[in-house]
Design a protein around this motif. Structure first.
Motif, mmCIF file in Angstrom:
data_model
loop_
_atom_site.group_PDB
_atom_site.id
_atom_site.type_symbol
_atom_site.label_atom_id
_atom_site.label_comp_id
_atom_site.label_asym_id
_atom_site.label_seq_id
_atom_site.Cartn_x
_atom_site.Cartn_y
_atom_site.Cartn_z
ATOM 1 N N ALA A 74 43.753 13.054 12.834
ATOM 2 C CA ALA A 74 44.744 13.570 11.870
ATOM 3 C C ALA A 74 46.149 13.161 12.291
ATOM 4 C CB ALA A 74 44.629 15.091 11.767
ATOM 5 N N ALA A 75 46.398 13.193 13.608
ATOM 6 C CA ALA A 75 47.744 12.896 14.101
ATOM 7 C C ALA A 75 48.114 11.426 13.938
ATOM 8 C CB ALA A 75 47.846 13.299 15.577
ATOM 9 N N GLY A 86 42.215 12.980 6.968
ATOM 10 C CA GLY A 86 42.438 13.422 8.343
ATOM 11 C C GLY A 86 41.363 14.330 8.892
ATOM 12 N N ASN A 87 40.214 14.349 8.208
ATOM 13 C CA ASN A 87 39.104 15.178 8.671
ATOM 14 C C ASN A 87 38.109 14.362 9.496
ATOM 15 O OD1 ASN A 87 39.765 17.575 6.922
ATOM 16 N ND2 ASN A 87 39.461 16.017 5.331
ATOM 17 N N ALA A 88 37.281 15.052 10.278
ATOM 18 C CA ALA A 88 36.085 14.452 10.857
ATOM 19 C C ALA A 88 34.929 14.755 9.905
ATOM 20 C CB ALA A 88 35.812 15.060 12.229
ATOM 21 N N ARG A 144 46.868 19.650 3.773
ATOM 22 C CA ARG A 144 46.600 19.517 5.206
ATOM 23 C C ARG A 144 45.119 19.174 5.403
ATOM 24 N NH1 ARG A 144 47.058 23.429 8.639
ATOM 25 N NH2 ARG A 144 48.274 22.192 10.081
ATOM 26 N N PRO A 145 44.768 18.541 6.515
ATOM 27 C CA PRO A 145 43.342 18.301 6.779
ATOM 28 C C PRO A 145 42.594 19.624 6.891
ATOM 29 C CG PRO A 145 44.737 17.079 8.328
ATOM 30 C CD PRO A 145 45.643 18.007 7.571
ATOM 31 N N ILE A 146 41.329 19.593 6.531
ATOM 32 C CA ILE A 146 40.501 20.804 6.607
ATOM 33 C C ILE A 146 39.981 20.994 8.028
ATOM 34 C CG2 ILE A 146 38.350 21.853 5.780
ATOM 35 C CD1 ILE A 146 38.808 20.199 3.147
ATOM 36 N N GLY A 147 39.599 19.893 8.654
ATOM 37 C CA GLY A 147 38.989 19.936 9.997
ATOM 38 C C GLY A 147 37.711 19.125 9.991
ATOM 39 N N ARG A 206 45.242 5.662 9.491
ATOM 40 C CA ARG A 206 43.891 6.006 9.019
ATOM 41 C C ARG A 206 43.466 5.059 7.898
ATOM 42 N NH1 ARG A 206 45.809 11.436 9.271
ATOM 43 N NH2 ARG A 206 45.715 11.613 7.014
ATOM 44 N N SER A 207 44.402 4.746 7.008
ATOM 45 C CA SER A 207 44.097 3.783 5.942
ATOM 46 C C SER A 207 43.670 2.453 6.527
ATOM 47 C CB SER A 207 45.329 3.533 5.070
ATOM 48 O OG SER A 207 45.462 4.547 4.146
#
Ligand code: NAD
Length: 469
Positions: A56-57, A164-166, A135-138, A63-64
């Motif tokens: 996420a950071a 930004g999630n796994a 925001r990312p969920i996690g 990430r793209s």
């Protein structure tokens, strides 16, 4: 020599329990899939929790870039993946099938990676300033079916990762090999632990749905399982996107030209040999052109070869599994017993190996017949007469599912008016089932909730947060 051997070897477990996966076209062995357990799921979730914050950071641009590289990796292995998919799922390499599905994996990865989702200013009136962020969920769980196993996995994980999630993927027990191979290829470009596959049974899926460290579940499968997932996820108030079963209606208006629309109707109904959630599964045709549509559709269907998917001539394959074969065979037998007219097919060859059910068109069938009212999920299309538009719309809306639908007419204004009266998540005009990574897709009624694709799809993989002030 088949080109996917090395890919298959790379996902074949060295030890531990395995499940033999058989080719639905021949009954031959495709490979051995690991049978992962709930303990393996715990390991995967723990790794995902650990990997997610750094991912996420990295920020959107990095990430793209990783997801664009993952799409390139899929393309580099495209033929091997398509061959494995064809062997395991049954769908032919050719036509809108295995190569098409692998191509769609790369396309959807790129589409997610290239879609911006910027904070939105909701109010800015001098007194209040409010912005909406995501925001990312996690950790996101992804549970999928066996009909489009690779493409649906990508639909679930590409936006999840971009946001930004796994992700932890639980593929269908019928088609784990292709998903394992696909994720292995993608993981060449991703940090360790961020994305993993747990190739287990229903109990693994159920645990994923109730797991307290999983913030969201993307589920594609039957409505029955969707309801079980709603229950399992209740205690953790998990976010859900549910893409469930459908029984899509197509309405042919009296001014349509049967010859012009016949091929579109055919592929709308028979793509992936009918094993497609948003396939045309009930065709309503106006009395005036009923016989002509039946005739033109029969001509097109007669010319579409079905057989082993590795044979480049074939564009239709077997049913993926015996349970699905039995559903189709029983529904067609019941339709025949009711007196409906068989235009084509309905006569499987008992001596043929594999789960081949011939392309079947059934005319003069009652709207309440189970072949119409239930999701057949196979190559058997009922064609029902109607005499007024109101009657056709009433038929289309009568079921408790509403994934897709279609209206067929050269008069776009009239077609759009009919479309607006149909209770379905998508209504296509002069086509059916055409999904597009830029256009939101999701179900109405018991076909599920939540949207996939495009900006709306990305939003469903984030937690909305308002910054007010
Ligand atoms: P299914 O519901 O039997 O299985 C789907 C997945 O759920 C599998 O991975 C299975 O192991 C898992 N599962 C089963 N029980 C579970 C439980 N209690 N908790 C958690 N996971 C569990 O569906 P299927 O037969 O694999 O797929 C066919 C169905 O999927 C059809 O109804 C079709 O319409 C639907 N489908 C919908 C879409 C869509 O986008 N709406 C797309 C493809 C397929």
């Amino acid at each position: 020599m088949e080109t996917y051997d090395a890919l298959l070897a790379s996902i074949t477990p060295g030890s531990g329990e395995t499940r033999t996966i058989f080719d639905p076209a021949t009954g031959g062995v495709v490979g051995e899939a690991p049978v992962h357990t709930v303990a393996d799921l715990e390991t995967a979730v723990t790794a995902a929790v650990a990997a997610q914050p750094a991912w996420a950071a990295l920020g959107h641009d990095a990430r793209s870039a990783a997801l664009f590289k993952a799409a390139d990796a899929v393309e580099r292995s495209a033929e091997e993946l398509a061959q494995l998919l064809s062997r395991e799922q049954g769908k032919p390499l050719n036509g809108p099938n295995a190569r098409f599905e692998v191509g769609a994996c790369a396309a959807w990865l790129r589409a997610a990676a290239g879609t911006p989702l910027d904070p939105e200013v909701i109010v800015d009136d001098g007194e209040t300033y409010a912005e909406l962020h995501y925001r990312p969920i996690g950790v996101v769980g992804a549970i999928g079916p066996w009909n489009w196993p690779m493409m649906i996995t990508i639909w679930q994980i590409a936006p999840a990762l971009w946001m930004g999630n796994a992700a932890v993927v639980k593929p269908s027990e019928y088609t784990p090999l292709g998903v394992l191979a696909l994720v292995k290829v993608i993981n060449e470009e991703l940090p360790e632990g961020l994305l993993s596959v747990v190739s287990g049974g229903r109990e693994v899926g159920a645990r994923l749905a109730e797991h307290p460290a999983v913030g969201k579940l993307m589920f594609t499968g039957s409505t029955t399982t969707g309801k079980a997932i709603i229950r399992s996820s209740a205690d953790t108030v998990k976010r859900l996107t549910l893409e469930l079963g459908g029984n899509d209606a197509g309405i042919v208006l009296p001014d349509a030209d049967p010859k012009t629309i016949a091929e579109g109707l055919f592929w709308g109904a028979f793509i992936n040999t009918g094993q497609t959630c948003a396939a045309l599964k009930r065709l309503y045709v106006h009395d005036d052109i009923y016989d002509a549509v039946c005739e033109e559709l029969t001509t097109v269907a007669n010319n579409m070869p079905m057989g082993n998917g590795l044979d480049e001539n074939n564009v239709l394959g077997p049913l993926q599994n015996k349970a699905q074969y039995d559903i189709v065979a029983n529904l067609v037998d019941a339709a025949k017993a009711s007196g409906a007219r068989v235009l084509l097919g309905g006569n499987p060859d008992p001596g043929q190996p594999g789960y081949f059910y011939p392309t079947t068109l059934i005319a003069d069938i009652d709207n309440n017949n189970p072949l119409v009212a239930e999701e057949q999920f196979g190559p058997a299309l009922p064609i029902i007469r109607y005499s007024t538009i109101d009657q056709a719309i009433e038929y289309a809306n009568a079921l408790d599912v509403g994934l897709g639908a279609s209206v067929w007419s050269p008069n776009l204004t009239a077609a759009r008016e009919v479309a607006a009266r149909i209770e379905a998540g998508t209504v296509w005009i002069n086509k059916h089932g055409a999904v597009d990574p830029r256009v939101p897709f999701g179900g109405a009624k018991q076909s599920g909730y939540g949207l996939e694709f495009g900006v709306e799809g990305l939003k469903h993989l984030g937690v909305p947060q308002v910054i007010n002030g």
